[in-house]
Design a protein around this motif. Sequence first.
Motif, PDB file in Angstrom:
ATOM      1  N   PRO A 152       0.834  -1.204   0.000  1.00 48.25           N
ATOM      2  CA  PRO A 152       0.000   0.000   0.000  1.00 48.25           C
ATOM      3  C   PRO A 152       0.868   1.254   0.000  1.00 48.25           C
ATOM      4  N   TRP A 155       1.146   3.866   1.794  1.00 48.67           N
ATOM      5  CA  TRP A 155       1.819   4.405   2.970  1.00 48.67           C
ATOM      6  C   TRP A 155       3.024   3.551   3.360  1.00 48.67           C
ATOM      7  N   ARG A 156       2.955   2.264   3.077  1.00 50.31           N
ATOM      8  CA  ARG A 156       4.099   1.435   3.410  1.00 50.31           C
ATOM      9  C   ARG A 156       5.246   1.751   2.460  1.00 50.31           C
ATOM     10  N   THR A 185       4.926   3.135   9.077  1.00 49.23           N
ATOM     11  CA  THR A 185       4.465   1.857   9.620  1.00 49.23           C
ATOM     12  C   THR A 185       2.958   1.933   9.788  1.00 49.23           C
ATOM     13  N   TYR A 186       2.349   0.762  10.055  1.00 49.57           N
ATOM     14  CA  TYR A 186       0.906   0.738  10.234  1.00 49.57           C
ATOM     15  C   TYR A 186       0.495   1.609  11.407  1.00 49.57           C
ATOM     16  N   ILE A 187       1.348   1.634  12.431  1.00 48.43           N
ATOM     17  CA  ILE A 187       1.005   2.401  13.630  1.00 48.43           C
ATOM     18  C   ILE A 187       0.930   3.894  13.307  1.00 48.43           C
ATOM     19  N   SER A 188       1.939   4.410  12.592  1.00 47.27           N
ATOM     20  CA  SER A 188       1.914   5.850  12.294  1.00 47.27           C
ATOM     21  C   SER A 188       0.760   6.173  11.352  1.00 47.27           C
ATOM     22  N   ASN A 219      -2.347   6.296  13.409  1.00 47.17           N
ATOM     23  CA  ASN A 219      -2.370   7.480  14.278  1.00 47.17           C
ATOM     24  C   ASN A 219      -2.740   8.725  13.500  1.00 47.17           C
ATOM     25  N   GLU A 254      -4.692  12.932  22.955  1.00 49.26           N
ATOM     26  CA  GLU A 254      -3.677  12.879  21.917  1.00 49.26           C
ATOM     27  C   GLU A 254      -2.316  13.309  22.392  1.00 49.26           C
ATOM     28  N   VAL A 269       1.280  13.409  23.671  1.00 55.18           N
ATOM     29  CA  VAL A 269       2.357  12.430  23.703  1.00 55.18           C
ATOM     30  C   VAL A 269       3.552  13.055  24.390  1.00 55.18           C
ATOM     31  N   LEU A 281       5.378  14.807  20.450  1.00 53.31           N
ATOM     32  CA  LEU A 281       4.840  14.885  19.108  1.00 53.31           C
ATOM     33  C   LEU A 281       3.343  15.080  19.161  1.00 53.31           C
ATOM     34  N   PHE A 330       0.211  14.631  16.239  1.00 49.65           N
ATOM     35  CA  PHE A 330      -0.008  14.338  14.818  1.00 49.65           C
ATOM     36  C   PHE A 330      -0.909  15.363  14.196  1.00 49.65           C
TER      37      PHE A 330
END
Lengths: 70, 323
Positions: A9, A11-12, A17-20, A23, A45, A47, A68, A70
Motif C-alpha cells: 500500500p 503508505w508502506r 508503519t501501520y502504527i503511524s 495514528n 492525543e 504524547v 509529538l 499528529f
Amino acid sequence: MASTAAAVPFWRAAGMTYISYSNICASLVRGCLKEPYRSEAAAREKVHFAVSKWANGKPEKSSNGLCLSF
Amino acid sequence: MAMAAFRREGRRLLLSPVSYNSSVAARSAILSDELGPMGARSVSTQAVRNRMKSVKNIQKITKAMKMVAASKLRAVQVRTENSRGFWQPFTALLGDNPSVDVKKNVIVTITSDKGLCGGINSTSVRVSKALYKLTSGPEKETKYVILGEKGKVQLVRDSKNSIEMNITELQKNPLNYTQVSVLADDILKNVEYDALRIIHNKFQSVVSFLPTVSTILSPETVEKESEAGGKLGSLDSYEIEGGDTKAEVLQNLAEFQFSCVLFNAALENACSEMGARMSAMDSSSRNAGEMLDRLTLTYNRTRQASITTELIEIISGASALTG
C-alpha cells in the motif's frame, strides 16, 4: 496472480508503519469533532516521553523529550 | 535557693532505670546527651518529644500518599479493564507462544518512574533477568528495552551492555493510546527482533499483582511457526480481502498487536503500581503508629522517673534539714 508491484500500500511504500498510519488517520478523525468533544479528544492525543538509546553500556547524549502531536 | 540548687544537681545525677533491656538501652543511647559527674546519663524528654513529632508527621504523609494512590487507582482501573479487550482478539487469532525459540529476543520491561511502591519493580526485573538467561545461548542475542526509571537503575548494575533503549517520563500526562503507540513505533524502528517479550505486572486485585510475559512474534517468525501447525498453521484458511498479501497483513497485524499489547501492559503496570503503593503506605502508616506508641510509653516512663527523682530529692533534702 496479483501483480507483484502493487502488493504494497501507498503508505508502506512511503516508509510509514501501520502504527503511524493509523495514528494520522485517528488525528484526522479527531479533527472532525465539534467543540466539547473536540477538547476531550485533544487530551487523548498528548504524547510525552523521554527516550535515550544506549550503546556499549552507556546512554547516548541525545535524549530528547519527544513531544509529538499528529 | 538551696532547694533549686539541689534540684539542678539532682537532674544531672538522674540515672536511667537499670531494669531496661538492650533495645531500650540502644534507644536511650540516642536520647541521652550529657554525662553527669559520675558518668551517669540523663535521659532528656525533649529528644523523645522531637522524635514523636517527626514520626507523627511521617504517619500523616504516608496516610495522604495512600489516599492519593487510592484515588489514582480508581481512575486507572476502569481504563485497564477496558483495555483488556485490545489484545484478546489477537490471542484468539494467533495463539500464545511464549516458548518460541528464536535468535533475536527483545525483552521490554515495564517499571515505574517513582518509588515507594513496594516490590513490583524488583519482581519485574527478576523475571526479566530469568528470561534473559532462558533465551540466551550460542548464536542468540537478547536485548533489553526498559520503560521507567526504576528498572533502569536495577538493570544497569549487571546487564548494562544488553540495554538497547530506556524510556522515562511516561506518566507525565495520563497514559493514552496515542502516546504508547508512538513509543511502540519508536521501539519497532530501532530494534531488530524475532520475538518481543513484554514483562509487566498484571493487576488482579488491590493486593495481588501477577508478573506476566506477553510474547509477540515478528511476521517472519509467524511464517516459520505456522509450518509447525496449531493456531498459526490454520491462518492459511482465512481469506484475505483487499488485495493485500498474507505477508503484508501479518506485518500490519504484528505492529498493531505490539502497540495494543504494550498499551494494555503499561496500563496494568500503572494499576499495579498504584495498588502496591497503597499497601506499602498503609503498612508504613501502621508501623509509624506502633513506633509512636512505643515512644509514648518511653516518654511517660522517663517523665515519671524524673518526677519521682525530684520528689525523692525534695523529701530527702527536707528531712536532712529537719532531722
